[in-house]
Design an enzyme around this catalytic site. Structure first.
Site, short mmCIF file in Angstrom:
data_model
loop_
_atom_site.label_atom_id
_atom_site.label_comp_id
_atom_site.label_asym_id
_atom_site.label_seq_id
_atom_site.Cartn_x
_atom_site.Cartn_y
_atom_site.Cartn_z
N LEU A 54 -41.98 1.81 23.31
CA LEU A 54 -40.73 1.49 23.99
C LEU A 54 -39.53 1.64 23.07
CD1 LEU A 54 -41.83 -1.62 26.06
CD2 LEU A 54 -41.45 0.71 26.87
N MET A 59 -36.55 -4.32 12.57
CA MET A 59 -37.63 -5.20 12.11
C MET A 59 -39.01 -4.79 12.62
SD MET A 59 -35.75 -8.88 12.32
CE MET A 59 -34.13 -9.08 11.57
N LYS A 77 -45.47 -6.02 19.06
CA LYS A 77 -44.44 -5.73 18.07
C LYS A 77 -45.11 -5.59 16.71
CE LYS A 77 -39.79 -6.53 16.72
NZ LYS A 77 -38.50 -6.96 17.23
N GLU A 126 -44.98 -11.65 25.32
CA GLU A 126 -44.69 -11.55 26.74
C GLU A 126 -43.88 -10.28 27.02
OE1 GLU A 126 -41.82 -14.09 29.86
OE2 GLU A 126 -42.12 -14.75 27.78
N VAL A 128 -41.11 -8.47 29.01
CA VAL A 128 -39.91 -8.89 29.75
C VAL A 128 -39.29 -7.69 30.44
CG1 VAL A 128 -37.62 -9.93 29.59
CG2 VAL A 128 -39.48 -10.79 28.16
N ASP A 170 -31.51 -14.91 13.54
CA ASP A 170 -31.01 -13.58 13.92
C ASP A 170 -30.56 -13.56 15.38
OD1 ASP A 170 -30.30 -10.97 13.34
OD2 ASP A 170 -32.26 -10.15 13.89
N LYS A 172 -28.33 -12.61 18.20
CA LYS A 172 -27.39 -11.52 18.46
C LYS A 172 -27.65 -11.01 19.87
CE LYS A 172 -30.56 -8.27 16.16
NZ LYS A 172 -30.72 -7.32 15.03
N ASN A 175 -31.11 -9.71 21.00
CA ASN A 175 -32.23 -10.65 21.13
C ASN A 175 -32.06 -11.63 22.27
OD1 ASN A 175 -33.78 -9.61 19.03
ND2 ASN A 175 -32.76 -10.85 17.48
#
Length: 332
Positions: A54, A59, A77, A126, A128, A170, A172, A175
């Protein structure tokens, strides 16, 4: 805009912004090496069917996958960098990931599992379906009523995490996610600390509290309050605050009561800011119109959550601040 608009945003506009997203804030370097393809990493994750990449951020890389045993869609991730010979990182990762997995809150993206494969550390999260706040802010500021509907949910999530000893570090727009039902969810709790070479200075520079930028600074939950102040200012004005920020009402036409709220969150000294996210939320809610009706369980106006229904599910798909657009372009 047409009669379908909701608080100044229409389904067509949201569809367009999802295909022209910028998930990396200005000044943050974009990665140039293409991420590994699903086929290239499939062998490392035999318990999952890796469906597609995706996108990527500073990070890590995010993949959409199907968890075979539970037959559910998840996001994997993979953290940036491989650490084959770093036992200290492995111990810290395990400790931090277990803590993150305990953060069960409707406004926090859930961590289902975590692990390591040949030095590649990953989190199973999860999935989203929605857009991130950067997408919404792409063409400028939002209406103050929209900002006032979103911020309390962010504060709730932060207060919950802070009560459990977790600082995001972090916060922002990338996120902060809004799913197709209008729920606000914060992604990547603790990721900045895990990936950052220096945990005390981890974060994204434009949103970092002054104490984060100093190696001698002591970091606590008030750094998240500062970052949310930056985000709130950006939501209201369409731009990030200067080093000595002016009152938002001098830049745009908004309720002057918001000036004090935003500027207090942006105080350089932590002791001068709100001392808790709950206090921040209480002050924001004093400005909220008593006539604003919200969709049950979302904290957002009914019209806000309803606007997703006019957008095709596939076209709206965004995960952890990394939209479908990245798959086609590979550009952050």
């Amino acid at each position: 805009m047409t009669g379908e608009t909701a608080g100044g945003l229409c389904p067509r506009c949201l569809l367009e912004m999802n295909f022209a997203s910028r998930t990396m804030p200005g000044g943050e370097p974009s990665p140039h090496v293409p991420p590994p393809s699903p086929e290239e990493i499939a062998a490392r994750f035999p318990q999952f069917e890796i469906l597609e990449c995706l996108g990527r951020g500073g990070m890590g890389i995010v993949y959409k996958a199907r968890q075979k045993t539970l037959d559910r869609l998840v996001a994997i991730k993979v953290l940036a960098g491989e650490r084959h010979d770093d036992p200290q990182f492995e111990a810290r990762f395990s400790r931090e990931a277990r803590t993150l997995a305990k953060l069960s809150h409707p406004n926090i993206v859930t961590v289902h599992d975590f692990g390591e494969s040949d030095g590649m550390f990953y989190l199973v999260m999860e999935f989203v379906d929605g857009v991130n706040l950067r997408d919404v802010l792409r063409d400028g500021r939002m209406e103050s009523t929209q900002a006032l509907a979103i911020v309390p949910s962010i504060c709730e999530a932060l207060q919950f995490a802070h009560d459990h000893g977790v600082v995001h570090r972090d916060i922002k727009p990338e996120n902060i996610l809004m799913d197709r039902d209008g729920r606000v969810k914060i992604a990547d709790f603790g990721i900045a600390t895990l990936v950052g070479a220096d945990a005390e200075r981890s974060g994204t520079p434009p949103y970092m509290a002054p104490e984060q930028e100093s190696a001698a600074g002591s970091i606590d939950h008030r750094a998240d309050i500062y970052a949310l102040g930056v985000v709130f200012y950006e939501m209201l004005t369409g731009e990030r605050p200067a080093q000595d920020p002016s009152r938002p009402s001098r830049r745009v036409e908004i309720d002057v009561r918001l000036d004090e709220i935003v500027l207090r969150a942006l105080e350089k000294e932590p002791a001068q800011r709100y001392q808790s996210a709950g206090e921040f939320r209480t002050m924001v809610e004093t400005v909220t119109s008593p006539g604003t009706q919200t969709a049950a369980g979302t904290g957002l106006p009914h019209a806000w959550s309803g606007r997703w229904r006019g957008i095709d599910r596939c076209s709206r798909r965004t995960l952890f601040g990394l939209p479908l657009w990245h798959v086609a372009t590979g550009v952050d």
